[in-house]
Design a protein around this motif. Structure first.
Motif, PDB file in Angstrom:
ATOM      1  N   TYR A  60      13.310 -46.939   6.841  1.00 38.13           N
ATOM      2  CA  TYR A  60      13.873 -46.392   5.604  1.00 38.13           C
ATOM      3  C   TYR A  60      13.300 -45.006   5.324  1.00 38.13           C
ATOM      4  N   ILE A  61      11.976 -44.865   5.463  1.00 34.69           N
ATOM      5  CA  ILE A  61      11.338 -43.564   5.197  1.00 34.69           C
ATOM      6  C   ILE A  61      11.890 -42.498   6.143  1.00 34.69           C
ATOM      7  N   ALA A  62      12.034 -42.844   7.437  1.00 32.02           N
ATOM      8  CA  ALA A  62      12.533 -41.879   8.422  1.00 32.02           C
ATOM      9  C   ALA A  62      13.978 -41.490   8.141  1.00 32.02           C
ATOM     10  N   ALA A  63      14.804 -42.480   7.774  1.00 31.72           N
ATOM     11  CA  ALA A  63      16.215 -42.178   7.495  1.00 31.72           C
ATOM     12  C   ALA A  63      16.351 -41.285   6.269  1.00 31.72           C
ATOM     13  N   LEU A  64      15.559 -41.531   5.237  1.00 29.26           N
ATOM     14  CA  LEU A  64      15.615 -40.685   4.046  1.00 29.26           C
ATOM     15  C   LEU A  64      15.124 -39.278   4.334  1.00 29.26           C
ATOM     16  N   LYS A  65      14.085 -39.159   5.167  1.00 29.54           N
ATOM     17  CA  LYS A  65      13.593 -37.820   5.508  1.00 29.54           C
ATOM     18  C   LYS A  65      14.620 -37.054   6.317  1.00 29.54           C
ATOM     19  N   GLU A  66      15.335 -37.748   7.197  1.00 30.09           N
ATOM     20  CA  GLU A  66      16.408 -37.102   7.960  1.00 30.09           C
ATOM     21  C   GLU A  66      17.490 -36.571   7.025  1.00 30.09           C
ATOM     22  N   ALA A  67      17.740 -37.288   5.936  1.00 32.16           N
ATOM     23  CA  ALA A  67      18.727 -36.837   4.957  1.00 32.16           C
ATOM     24  C   ALA A  67      18.185 -35.747   4.044  1.00 32.16           C
ATOM     25  N   GLY A  68      16.865 -35.513   4.083  1.00 38.73           N
ATOM     26  CA  GLY A  68      16.270 -34.459   3.265  1.00 38.73           C
ATOM     27  C   GLY A  68      15.472 -34.967   2.091  1.00 38.73           C
ATOM     28  N   ALA A  69      15.336 -36.290   1.919  1.00 41.31           N
ATOM     29  CA  ALA A  69      14.615 -36.877   0.786  1.00 41.31           C
ATOM     30  C   ALA A  69      13.255 -37.380   1.259  1.00 41.31           C
ATOM     31  N   LEU A  70      12.216 -37.139   0.448  1.00 41.81           N
ATOM     32  CA  LEU A  70      10.859 -37.578   0.769  1.00 41.81           C
ATOM     33  C   LEU A  70      10.534 -38.824  -0.048  1.00 41.81           C
ATOM     34  N   ALA A  71      10.595 -39.963   0.606  1.00 40.33           N
ATOM     35  CA  ALA A  71      10.277 -41.236  -0.051  1.00 40.33           C
ATOM     36  C   ALA A  71       8.909 -41.724   0.442  1.00 40.33           C
ATOM     37  N   ARG A  72       8.404 -42.750  -0.193  1.00 44.42           N
ATOM     38  CA  ARG A  72       7.127 -43.352   0.203  1.00 44.42           C
ATOM     39  C   ARG A  72       7.268 -44.869   0.087  1.00 44.42           C
ATOM     40  N   PHE A  73       6.363 -45.573   0.757  1.00 41.93           N
ATOM     41  CA  PHE A  73       6.400 -47.027   0.638  1.00 41.93           C
ATOM     42  C   PHE A  73       5.012 -47.521   0.264  1.00 41.93           C
TER      43      PHE A  73
END
Length: 224
Positions: A60-73
């Motif tokens: 999930y973190i990698a997919a969001l970063k690919e889209a340009g969003a910085l998430a955390r878990f």
């Protein structure tokens, strides 16, 4: 790592990415409506997905970063959640999905007909051949090449100038006047004993001044 994890997003994006573009990518990734995407980018922490194992959280973190969003878990307290949230219905796009599909496609150049063109053989002259007309040259049999360093022009005899006679000249002393001295005759002034200096502010012009003419008569004139 063991246990369950949840993915949290607080609106941060990858530096240098466009916010509107990142929102569109995240909407395409989760197949979410615009109002749901705006809640994600409100600046407040939002839990996107719960009950994930460690590898799934990393995906999930990698997919969001690919889209340009910085998430955390973070590790989820307790066991898996019982109640399903609206975000649980979201899913990841298949592998290879174009997340930037909202971008306009580049313009396609129009087709060019090259059927009439062919490749010339190697070494062929690409320019159109033109016959070079030789320029007629006169008889040059009497012309020869001069040696290297030879004078091409006809040498001329230099007439030496006579040296001037300076025997009667001498150097004057320092400060001497070089020009011939001439006697200055004094200017003769006549008798000025009868001339006096007037007082300050005195009128020097003593000639009689004429009275100004009288003004013209206008008593016979009337306004119309």
């Amino acid at each position: 790592m063991e246990g369950f994890f949840e993915v949290v997003f607080d609106g941060r994006i990858v530096p240098g990415r466009d916010l509107a573009e990142v929102k569109a990518n995240v909407a395409n990734l989760f197949k979410a409506k615009p109002e749901a995407i705006e809640r994600l980018f409100s600046g407040q922490p939002v839990t996107i997905k719960k009950d994930l194992d460690y590898p799934a959280a990393l995906r999930y973190i990698a997919a969001l970063k690919e889209a340009g969003a910085l998430a955390r878990f973070k590790q989820q307290e307790g066991g898996p959640s019982v109640a399903r949230k609206a975000s649980d219905s979201w899913s990841l796009a298949p592998v290879g999905t174009d997340l930037l599909g909202l971008r306009p496609a580049p313009p396609v150049p129009p087709p060019i007909d090259l059927s009439a063109l062919s490749l010339a053989p190697v070494g062929a002259d690409m320019a159109e051949h033109q016959d070079v007309v030789p320029v007629p040259v006169g008889d040059i049999s009497s012309i020869t090449l001069a040696e290297v360093g030879a004078d091409i022009g006809t040498p001329r005899e230099l007439i030496p100038l006579p040296e001037p006679d300076l025997s009667d000249l001498s150097v004057a002393e320092v400060g001497a006047t070089l020009g011939a001295q001439r006697a200055v005759e004094p200017v003769k002034i006549g008798d000025i004993s009868g001339i006096t200096i007037a007082e300050v502010g005195a009128v020097l012009d003593t000639s009689e001044k004429k009275a100004p003419p009288p003004p013209p008569k206008t008593d016979h004139l009337k306004l119309g």
